[in-house]
Design an enzyme around this catalytic site. Structure first.
Site, PDB file in Angstrom:
ATOM      1  N   SER A 152       0.850  -1.192   0.000  1.00  0.00           N
ATOM      2  CA  SER A 152       0.000   0.000   0.000  1.00  0.00           C
ATOM      3  C   SER A 152       0.879   1.231   0.000  1.00  0.00           C
ATOM      4  CB  SER A 152      -0.893   0.023   1.238  1.00  0.00           C
ATOM      5  OG  SER A 152      -1.564   1.261   1.363  1.00  0.00           O
TER       6      SER A 152
ATOM      7  N   TYR B 225      -2.950   0.049  10.528  1.00  0.00           N
ATOM      8  CA  TYR B 225      -2.927  -0.242   9.095  1.00  0.00           C
ATOM      9  C   TYR B 225      -1.535   0.017   8.516  1.00  0.00           C
ATOM     10  CZ  TYR B 225      -4.319  -0.311   4.189  1.00  0.00           C
ATOM     11  OH  TYR B 225      -4.432  -0.614   2.852  1.00  0.00           O
TER      12      TYR B 225
END
Length: 261
Positions: free
Chosen positions: A143, A156
Site C-alpha cells: 500500500s 494499518y
C-alpha cells in the site's frame, strides 16, 4: 497476438471486489486461467454467476485450511499453479494511537495483522510446492500507506510495512526458483475495503466515503483517481515474463505521490 499471461494458471486470494476482482478480470483478459478464494459468500456467488466455470472457494484467507483448500481447487481445475496473488485487506479508518482505547489494542492488532499479514503468509505457504514445481511467481498487495505517512492509522500503516517485509524476505528466501514482488496501490475508487470489526467498523467501506474521487485526484500530482482496473495492470506486469528479472520489487500505481511538492 497472445496475452501477457497466456498459459499461466493463477490463484487470486481476496477476489470478490475492488482490486482483487479487477485482477481476476485482467488476468482472464490476458489469457490466464484463474481460480479464486474469497470470504464473502455473496461475492463468491456473483463471481460464479458472472464468470461461468471459474473455480471459486469460499473461505477465510487468514486460515491455513482455506488457503490449502483454494490451492487444491486450483490444482484440480487448472492442473498446476504459476502465479499467486493476494489482495486481502482490512482498514482502520486512520485511527491514531491516541484514538485507540487501551483495552481494544490487543484485539484490533490481532485482527489487523491476521488479515493483512498472516493471510498472505498462509497463501504463500499453501502454494509453495506448486509454485516451486512451476517456477512461478507471487504478487502481494502492499500500500502507499507503507511508504508515506497519513494514508492510514497506526495499525494499518504498520501492517503494510510488515507486508513490505514479507516481499523482501520471501524474495530472498525463494530465489532463484520463485519471484516475489509487491504492488503498492494508492487510494482506490470503488474499493470495498472494510474497517476492523474489533473497532466496530466492519460495516464501514472506504469506497463509500463522500467526495472520495475528487479527494483522491486532488492529493496526487497526476490528478487522477485510480480504480481497481488501473491497479490490476501492475499485477499483470509482475506476473508476466516481462518482469522475469524482477524480484523483491514493488510497483507504485499511486498517481505520483512520491514527487508531491
Amino acid at each position: 497476438m497472445t496475452g501477457w499471461l497466456e498459459g499461466r494458471r493463477a490463484l487470486v486470494v481476496g477476489a470478490g471486489s475492488g482490486i482483487g476482482r479487477a485482477v481476476v478480470d485482467a488476468f482472464l483478459g490476458e489469457g490466464a486461467q484463474v481460480a479464486v478464494l474469497e470470504r464473502d459468500a455473496a461475492k463468491c456467488a456473483r463471481l460464479a454467476e458472472e464468470i461461468p466455470g471459474l473455480p471459486v472457494v469460499v473461505g477465510d484467507a487468514t486460515t491455513r485450511a482455506a488457503n490449502e483448500e483454494a490451492v487444491a481447487a486450483a490444482l484440480g481445475s487448472l492442473g498446476g499453479l504459476d502465479v499467486l496473488v493476494s489482495c486481502v485487506g482490512v482498514f482502520d479508518f486512520y485511527r491514531g494511537l491516541g484514538e485507540l482505547d487501551a483495552e481494544r489494542i490487543d484485539d484490533a492488532f490481532a485482527e489487523m495483522f491476521a488479515v493483512n499479514v498472516k493471510s498472505q503468509l498462509h497463501a504463500v505457504k499453501a502454494a509453495l510446492p506448486a509454485l516451486r514445481e512451476s517456477g512461478g511467481s507471487v504478487v502481494l498487495t502492499e500500500s502507499t500507506s507503507a511508504y508515506y505517512p497519513g494514508r492510514g492509522g497506526v495499525l494499518y500503516v504498520s501492517s503494510k510495512f510488515a507486508v513490505r517485509g514479507l516481499v523482501t524476505a520471501l524474495a530472498h528466501e525463494l530465489a532463484p526458483g520463485i519471484r516475489v514482488n509487491g504492488v503498492a496501490p494508492g487510494g482506490t475508487v470503488g474499493t470495498d475495503l472494510r474497517g476492523l470489526g474489533s473497532l466496530g467498523l466492519e460495516s464501514r467501506s472506504l469506497g463509500s466515503a463522500p467526495g472520495r474521487e475528487a479527494e483522491l485526484a486532488g492529493r496526487v500530482p497526476l490528478r487522477v483517481a485510480l480504480s481497481g482496473k488501473d491497479h490490476a495492470w501492475s499485477y499483470v506486469f509482475l506476473a508476466s515474463d516481462r518482469s522475469r528479472g524482477i524480484t523483491g520489487g514493488v510497483v507504485h500505481p499511486d498517481g505520483g505521490i512520491a514527487v508531491k511538492a
